[in-house]
Scaffold this motif. Structure first.
Motif, PDB file in Angstrom:
ATOM      1  N   UNK A  91      -1.593  36.843 -35.366  1.00 14.53           N
ATOM      2  CA  UNK A  91      -1.740  37.018 -33.950  1.00 14.53           C
ATOM      3  C   UNK A  91      -0.571  36.614 -33.265  1.00 14.53           C
ATOM      4  N   UNK A  92       0.043  37.279 -32.481  1.00 17.91           N
ATOM      5  CA  UNK A  92       1.215  37.010 -31.838  1.00 17.91           C
ATOM      6  C   UNK A  92       1.165  36.821 -30.183  1.00 17.91           C
ATOM      7  N   UNK A  93       1.241  35.457 -29.875  1.00 19.81           N
ATOM      8  CA  UNK A  93       1.282  35.411 -28.382  1.00 19.81           C
ATOM      9  C   UNK A  93       1.908  36.549 -27.462  1.00 19.81           C
ATOM     10  N   UNK A  94       1.307  36.916 -26.583  1.00 17.42           N
ATOM     11  CA  UNK A  94       1.659  37.993 -26.044  1.00 17.42           C
ATOM     12  C   UNK A  94       2.938  37.744 -24.923  1.00 17.42           C
ATOM     13  N   UNK A  95       2.895  36.424 -24.358  1.00 24.37           N
ATOM     14  CA  UNK A  95       4.000  36.086 -23.311  1.00 24.37           C
ATOM     15  C   UNK A  95       4.314  34.564 -23.853  1.00 24.37           C
ATOM     16  N   UNK A  96       5.122  33.980 -22.823  1.00 24.82           N
ATOM     17  CA  UNK A  96       5.705  32.590 -23.130  1.00 24.82           C
ATOM     18  C   UNK A  96       4.497  31.515 -22.651  1.00 24.82           C
ATOM     19  N   UNK A  97       3.632  32.095 -21.795  1.00 26.59           N
ATOM     20  CA  UNK A  97       2.794  31.154 -21.243  1.00 26.59           C
ATOM     21  C   UNK A  97       1.392  31.044 -21.883  1.00 26.59           C
ATOM     22  N   UNK A  98       1.452  31.679 -23.186  1.00 29.28           N
ATOM     23  CA  UNK A  98       0.136  31.863 -23.869  1.00 29.28           C
ATOM     24  C   UNK A  98      -0.460  30.204 -24.132  1.00 29.28           C
ATOM     25  N   UNK A  99       0.297  29.400 -24.616  1.00 30.57           N
ATOM     26  CA  UNK A  99      -0.132  28.064 -24.934  1.00 30.57           C
ATOM     27  C   UNK A  99      -0.483  27.479 -23.576  1.00 30.57           C
ATOM     28  N   UNK A 100       0.418  27.478 -22.654  1.00 28.89           N
ATOM     29  CA  UNK A 100       0.161  26.734 -21.327  1.00 28.89           C
ATOM     30  C   UNK A 100      -1.190  27.318 -20.773  1.00 28.89           C
ATOM     31  N   UNK A 101      -1.614  28.298 -20.706  1.00 25.73           N
ATOM     32  CA  UNK A 101      -2.620  28.940 -20.326  1.00 25.73           C
ATOM     33  C   UNK A 101      -3.913  28.373 -21.226  1.00 25.73           C
ATOM     34  N   UNK A 102      -3.843  28.359 -22.377  1.00 27.30           N
ATOM     35  CA  UNK A 102      -4.979  27.686 -23.197  1.00 27.30           C
ATOM     36  C   UNK A 102      -5.329  26.535 -22.888  1.00 27.30           C
ATOM     37  N   UNK A 103      -4.170  25.584 -22.768  1.00 24.83           N
ATOM     38  CA  UNK A 103      -4.489  24.056 -22.425  1.00 24.83           C
ATOM     39  C   UNK A 103      -4.925  24.131 -20.838  1.00 24.83           C
ATOM     40  N   UNK A 104      -4.360  24.637 -19.803  1.00 21.81           N
ATOM     41  CA  UNK A 104      -4.750  24.649 -18.577  1.00 21.81           C
ATOM     42  C   UNK A 104      -6.558  25.041 -18.566  1.00 21.81           C
ATOM     43  N   UNK A 105      -6.933  25.920 -19.511  1.00 23.20           N
ATOM     44  CA  UNK A 105      -8.422  26.152 -19.294  1.00 23.20           C
ATOM     45  C   UNK A 105      -9.174  25.179 -19.872  1.00 23.20           C
ATOM     46  N   UNK A 106      -8.427  24.423 -20.917  1.00 24.09           N
ATOM     47  CA  UNK A 106      -9.330  23.210 -21.507  1.00 24.09           C
ATOM     48  C   UNK A 106      -9.155  22.039 -20.459  1.00 24.09           C
ATOM     49  N   UNK A 107      -8.145  21.921 -19.583  1.00 23.93           N
ATOM     50  CA  UNK A 107      -8.209  21.073 -18.808  1.00 23.93           C
ATOM     51  C   UNK A 107      -8.892  21.020 -17.296  1.00 23.93           C
ATOM     52  N   UNK A 108      -9.568  22.140 -17.119  1.00 23.66           N
ATOM     53  CA  UNK A 108     -10.502  22.100 -16.047  1.00 23.66           C
ATOM     54  C   UNK A 108     -11.503  21.336 -16.023  1.00 23.66           C
ATOM     55  N   UNK A 109     -11.880  20.682 -17.188  1.00 28.95           N
ATOM     56  CA  UNK A 109     -13.245  19.844 -17.343  1.00 28.95           C
ATOM     57  C   UNK A 109     -13.005  19.081 -18.432  1.00 28.95           C
ATOM     58  N   UNK A 110     -13.261  17.867 -18.457  1.00 27.66           N
ATOM     59  CA  UNK A 110     -13.084  16.972 -20.054  1.00 27.66           C
ATOM     60  C   UNK A 110     -14.429  17.401 -20.714  1.00 27.66           C
ATOM     61  N   UNK A 111     -15.189  18.262 -20.097  1.00 31.67           N
ATOM     62  CA  UNK A 111     -16.441  18.478 -21.030  1.00 31.67           C
ATOM     63  C   UNK A 111     -16.021  19.754 -21.866  1.00 31.67           C
ATOM     64  N   UNK A 112     -14.953  20.115 -21.677  1.00 33.13           N
ATOM     65  CA  UNK A 112     -14.648  21.731 -22.406  1.00 33.13           C
ATOM     66  C   UNK A 112     -14.006  21.131 -23.685  1.00 33.13           C
ATOM     67  N   UNK A 113     -14.957  21.463 -24.781  1.00 34.47           N
ATOM     68  CA  UNK A 113     -14.487  21.278 -26.297  1.00 34.47           C
ATOM     69  C   UNK A 113     -13.565  22.200 -26.647  1.00 34.47           C
ATOM     70  N   UNK A 114     -13.623  23.616 -26.222  1.00 29.41           N
ATOM     71  CA  UNK A 114     -12.838  24.480 -27.056  1.00 29.41           C
ATOM     72  C   UNK A 114     -12.614  25.686 -26.147  1.00 29.41           C
ATOM     73  N   UNK A 115     -11.672  26.386 -26.435  1.00 25.16           N
ATOM     74  CA  UNK A 115     -11.204  27.504 -25.437  1.00 25.16           C
ATOM     75  C   UNK A 115     -10.922  28.608 -26.445  1.00 25.16           C
ATOM     76  N   UNK A 116     -11.172  30.047 -26.026  1.00 24.99           N
ATOM     77  CA  UNK A 116     -10.554  31.084 -26.647  1.00 24.99           C
ATOM     78  C   UNK A 116      -9.784  32.048 -26.018  1.00 24.99           C
ATOM     79  N   UNK A 117      -8.999  32.718 -26.495  1.00 25.96           N
ATOM     80  CA  UNK A 117      -8.186  33.871 -25.583  1.00 25.96           C
ATOM     81  C   UNK A 117      -8.297  35.014 -25.887  1.00 25.96           C
ATOM     82  N   UNK A 118      -7.669  35.815 -25.211  1.00 27.18           N
ATOM     83  CA  UNK A 118      -8.139  37.257 -25.349  1.00 27.18           C
ATOM     84  C   UNK A 118      -7.183  37.879 -26.470  1.00 27.18           C
TER      85      UNK A 118
END
Length: 324
Positions: free
Chosen positions: A93-120
């Motif tokens: 599974x190859x990240x599609x661009x250089x912002x893949x990881x930052x986008x995953x973390x940003x999704x989690x940081x929307x709310x401290x109650x978010x336990x996990x994030x999945x991407x496309x």
């Protein structure tokens, strides 16, 4: 105080040469905070460990092949990670661009109650038009719902609607991220299948939320042969019944009718040629065989207890499931 904001954990076994572009894409990630990369190799014999060992910026953990477990090995990775968040990839599974990881973390940081994030997931360019269409439609379906979901969105629906529960616990460690503080309370189950969805169900039922990050995309797809699809569907069906109580195509005649329907559909289905190109007769034949293998595997998996154990073990891609 953690040393890194995020870690990326990749389990491997005989992952060459596909691992190279995956690690290159991971190491090229652009993030405003430090991250570490951990590869856990379970006895590769194709040079995977040697390749990883020669990379700077990647930590290699080697384990015996017999100690590997989908949940157990990922727990080892999270435990080893000195980070607030831990992302998972598979070696293909190859990240599609250089912002893949930052986008995953940003999704989690929307709310401290978010336990996990999945991407496309995006299909590789070499994938068949049907595989590309299937993946696009699957992940586009999540956009019809809130990107952050939890049980209390509709408690009554969660109790009574099996489809809604399946939607809430969909999670894929081909492209995911978890909050380590939640994992410390709810680690991955030590199972050989569906560790990601079982974990997602556990955190949802514990009152946490799950997020979808459509901008955190990876290239990941497979065009399975009919036999490969049958064997994978067999394990999927067997284990979904065991762990979730879902029965996929359990009855013979409805399964046969579904195979017939899918076979006709393979030759009649029209895809967007501007998006997927022209579909050849060979691709339609392959599609019919693959869909037949899917349904046949689901039927056999749902009824695996009626099969002789040696036969079930031969069908299964992971016959450790049948050794107990």
């Amino acid at each position: 105080m953690t040393r890194y904001h995020c870690a990326v954990v990749i389990p491997t076994k005989n992952a060459m040469p596909g691992l190279k572009p995956v690690l290159q894409a991971v190491l090229a990630q652009e993030a405003p905070w430090p991250f570490e990369v951990i590869v856990i190799d379970s006895g590769s014999r194709d040079g995977t460990a040697e390749y990883v060992r020669g990379l700077s910026g990647v930590r290699l953990i080697e384990i015996p092949p017999e100690s590997f477990g989908h949940g157990r090995t990922r727990n080892l990775g999270v435990e080893a990670a000195d980070a607030q968040y831990v992302a998972f990839l598979t070696h293909d599974a190859r990240p599609a661009d250089p912002h893949w990881l930052a986008n995953l973390v940003a999704a989690a940081e929307q709310d401290s109650g978010i336990a996990g994030v999945f991407g496309r997931h995006i299909a590789y360019d070499t994938a068949s038009p049907f595989t590309r269409n299937d993946l696009d439609r699957h992940f586009e379906g999540f956009l019809a719902h809130p990107l952050v979901v939890h049980r209390d969105l509709d408690p009554q629906k969660y109790e009574n609607d099996i489809g809604w529960r399946q939607f809430l616990h969909f999670y894929s460690d081909n492209n995911s991220l978890l909050r380590k503080s939640v994992w410390e309370k709810i680690p991955y189950p030590d199972v050989e299948f569906a560790e990601d969805q079982l974990w997602a169900r556990a955190v949802i039922e514990a009152g946490y939320a799950k997020a979808y990050a459509p901008e955190a995309a990876v290239y990941h797809s497979h065009d399975y042969s009919p036999l490969e699809q049958l064997r994978r569907a067999f394990d999927e069906s067997r284990n979904f019944k065991k762990y979730f109580g879902y029965e996929l195509s359990p009855k013979l005649f409805p399964a046969l009718a579904t195979i017939a329907h899918f076979s006709v559909q393979a030759f009649r289905q029209k895809l967007d040629e501007t998006r997927y190109g022209k579909v050849s007769l060979r691709q339609r034949l392959d599609r019919a065989g693959q869909r037949a293998g899917l349904v046949a595997g689901h039927f056999l998996g749902a009824n695996h207890q009626h099969l002789p154990k040696p036969l079930a073990g031969r069908i299964s891609l992971d016959n450790r499931l049948f050794k107990a």
